[in-house]
Motif scaffolding. Structure first.
Motif, PDB file in Angstrom:
ATOM      1  N   ASP A 268       0.834  -1.206   0.000  1.00 47.08           N
ATOM      2  CA  ASP A 268       0.000   0.000   0.000  1.00 47.08           C
ATOM      3  C   ASP A 268       0.862   1.247   0.000  1.00 47.08           C
ATOM      4  OD1 ASP A 268      -2.468  -1.354   0.209  1.00 47.08           O
ATOM      5  OD2 ASP A 268      -1.980  -1.769   2.314  1.00 47.08           O
ATOM      6  N   ARG A 273      -1.855   3.271  -5.063  1.00 40.74           N
ATOM      7  CA  ARG A 273      -3.071   4.098  -5.134  1.00 40.74           C
ATOM      8  C   ARG A 273      -3.225   4.682  -6.526  1.00 40.74           C
ATOM      9  NH1 ARG A 273      -2.206   5.465   0.098  1.00 40.74           N
ATOM     10  NH2 ARG A 273      -1.092   7.387  -0.329  1.00 40.74           N
ATOM     11  N   ARG A 274      -2.061   5.107  -7.084  1.00 45.30           N
ATOM     12  CA  ARG A 274      -2.071   5.676  -8.424  1.00 45.30           C
ATOM     13  C   ARG A 274      -2.543   4.634  -9.433  1.00 45.30           C
ATOM     14  NH1 ARG A 274       3.644   7.864 -10.049  1.00 45.30           N
ATOM     15  NH2 ARG A 274       3.999   5.733 -10.687  1.00 45.30           N
ATOM     16  N   ARG A 275      -2.030   3.396  -9.260  1.00 46.93           N
ATOM     17  CA  ARG A 275      -2.418   2.330 -10.189  1.00 46.93           C
ATOM     18  C   ARG A 275      -3.900   2.018 -10.079  1.00 46.93           C
ATOM     19  NH1 ARG A 275       2.397  -1.611  -8.961  1.00 46.93           N
ATOM     20  NH2 ARG A 275       4.008  -0.307  -9.829  1.00 46.93           N
ATOM     21  N   GLU A 276      -4.368   1.935  -8.838  1.00 45.76           N
ATOM     22  CA  GLU A 276      -5.789   1.626  -8.644  1.00 45.76           C
ATOM     23  C   GLU A 276      -6.661   2.702  -9.264  1.00 45.76           C
ATOM     24  OE1 GLU A 276      -5.779   1.083  -4.453  1.00 45.76           O
ATOM     25  OE2 GLU A 276      -4.725  -0.822  -4.666  1.00 45.76           O
ATOM     26  N   GLN A 277      -6.220   3.941  -9.078  1.00 42.48           N
ATOM     27  CA  GLN A 277      -6.965   5.055  -9.665  1.00 42.48           C
ATOM     28  C   GLN A 277      -6.975   4.931 -11.191  1.00 42.48           C
ATOM     29  OE1 GLN A 277      -5.368   8.870  -8.722  1.00 42.48           O
ATOM     30  NE2 GLN A 277      -7.033   9.961  -9.697  1.00 42.48           N
ATOM     31  N   GLY A 278      -5.819   4.537 -11.742  1.00 44.12           N
ATOM     32  CA  GLY A 278      -5.720   4.327 -13.192  1.00 44.12           C
ATOM     33  C   GLY A 278      -6.703   3.258 -13.648  1.00 44.12           C
ATOM     34  N   ASP A 279      -6.754   2.144 -12.880  1.00 42.69           N
ATOM     35  CA  ASP A 279      -7.669   1.056 -13.227  1.00 42.69           C
ATOM     36  C   ASP A 279      -9.115   1.529 -13.191  1.00 42.69           C
ATOM     37  OD1 ASP A 279      -5.552  -0.550 -13.501  1.00 42.69           O
ATOM     38  OD2 ASP A 279      -5.768  -1.591 -11.586  1.00 42.69           O
ATOM     39  N   PHE A 280      -9.389   2.366 -12.189  1.00 40.89           N
ATOM     40  CA  PHE A 280     -10.739   2.881 -12.029  1.00 40.89           C
ATOM     41  C   PHE A 280     -11.117   3.742 -13.233  1.00 40.89           C
ATOM     42  CE2 PHE A 280     -13.421   6.432 -10.448  1.00 40.89           C
ATOM     43  CZ  PHE A 280     -14.564   5.697 -10.201  1.00 40.89           C
ATOM     44  N   GLU A 281     -10.188   4.607 -13.621  1.00 35.49           N
ATOM     45  CA  GLU A 281     -10.452   5.458 -14.783  1.00 35.49           C
ATOM     46  C   GLU A 281     -10.643   4.616 -16.042  1.00 35.49           C
ATOM     47  OE1 GLU A 281      -7.053   7.946 -14.487  1.00 35.49           O
ATOM     48  OE2 GLU A 281      -8.056   9.365 -13.144  1.00 35.49           O
ATOM     49  N   SER A 288      -7.239   3.307 -21.171  1.00 32.59           N
ATOM     50  CA  SER A 288      -6.242   3.870 -20.259  1.00 32.59           C
ATOM     51  C   SER A 288      -5.989   5.322 -20.638  1.00 32.59           C
ATOM     52  CB  SER A 288      -4.960   3.059 -20.377  1.00 32.59           C
ATOM     53  OG  SER A 288      -4.033   3.510 -19.445  1.00 32.59           O
TER      54      SER A 288
END
Ligand code: ADP
Ligand code: MG
Length: 301
Positions: A268, A273-281, A288
């Motif tokens: 964590d 967090r950045r990656r998860e945010q990327g996945d979310f977007e 992407s």
């Protein structure tokens, strides 16, 4: 931009990258890289996969040209050099590629002899002595007459290293030297890199994402993140950052916490967090998003 550490007086700069930009198509893979590597040091370039490490190495060895900026090796600007001139420079450094890149039809000894046959006028008996010396240096004398497919992955790396040393380079490049090796073999390769640096006084640039290895071999370390150089500092400084407590870390800048997470391999933190945010977007928009907004990066000093 990465923290600039001025060279100690009289310390020779072996490699200098100035404001280097590299694009592939519309992807900016390296964005304004500044780096100096001093004579005799081992510089580790680290970063997540796809951060631009191998591209940086390929630029340094002149195998691809930068779109912007300047790259000097041994004090000479290699950008704009012709192939002949570049080949002269290439004789002065060795490269250990990820795979070892040996010729499978030739014995280990013949592989090591090859650069000497191609680039020198030495007699075969002198070349033979050189081959023995280089194999001895990497602890591989027993395998001289073996074919690459008859030896282990670790031995192939050693053979590739002996070949990289054939022309007595003062500068060595390694791309992920312990990739695909078991932990013990990988630690042996690390010891070999450290040993060569101290025995031969060579300058080394090592690209790796393996932190145990990085902390074992580095004098200084450079951290790439998505094509930006976010920190260049001594191993000790990175080690201090790695060891900071969670309480201390909570007070640190986003960049420091990001580097710390990478060094520690924490599940964590800002990186994930950045990656998860990327996945979310990606889930939201179906593709992407191009990464154009980087977190602000603070100078280290
Ligand atoms: N020849 C190429 N053509 C197009 N894209 C490339 C090429 N080489 C590398 N890239 C891209 O550049 C980025 C950085 O790659 P690389 O330098 O290999 O990263 P690393 O070694 O840190 O894993 C990646 O997104 C990769 O897909
Ligand atoms: Mg790579």
């Amino acid at each position: 931009m990465g923290g600039y550490i001025p060279p100690v007086d009289s310390q020779r700069v072996m490699i200098r990258m100035q404001d280097v930009v590299k694009r592939f198509g519309d992807q900016t893979v390296l964005d304004g890289i500044n780096l100096e590597v001093y004579e005799g040091e081992t510089m580790v370039i680290m970063g997540g996969s796809g951060s631009g490490k191998s591209t940086m190495l390929r630029l340094m060895i002149g195998s691809i040209p930068p779109d912007e900026g300047r790259i000097e090796l041994f004090g000479e600007n290699i950008c704009g050099m012709g192939e002949d001139e570049l080949n002269e420079v290439r004789k002065r450094f060795g490269i250990l590629f990820q795979s070892g890149a040996l010729f499978n039809s030739m014995t280990v000894g013949e592989n090591v002899a090859l650069p000497l046959q191609e680039h020198t006028d030495l007699d075969q008996d002198i070349i033979d002595i050189q081959v023995v010396l280089k194999l001895e240096l990497v602890g591989l004398l027993d395998a001289q007459d073996k074919l690459p497919n008859e030896i282990s992955g670790g031995m192939k790396k050693r053979a590739g290293l002996a070949r990289a040393l054939a022309l007595d380079p003062t500068l060595l490049f390694y791309d992920e030297p312990s990739a695909g090796l078991d932990p013990v073999t990988s630690a042996q390769i690390d010891q070999l890199i450290v040993g060569l640096a101290s025995k031969l006084g060579v300058t080394s640039v090592v690209v790796t994402h393996e932190m145990d290895s990085a902390f074992t071999i580095a004098d200084r370390m450079a951290m790439l993140d998505r094509g930006r150089m976010i920190r260049i500092d001594t191993r000790e400084a990175f080690d201090r950052l790695r060891r900071t407590s969670d309480e201390e870390a909570a007070q640190m800048s986003e960049t420091d916490r990001l580097i710390r997470q990478f060094l520690r391999g924490d599940p964590d933190g800002p990186l994930t967090r950045r990656r998860e945010q990327g996945d979310f977007e990606e889930a939201l928009f179906g593709e992407s998003l191009a990464i154009t907004d980087f977190p602000s990066v603070e100078p280290t000093r």
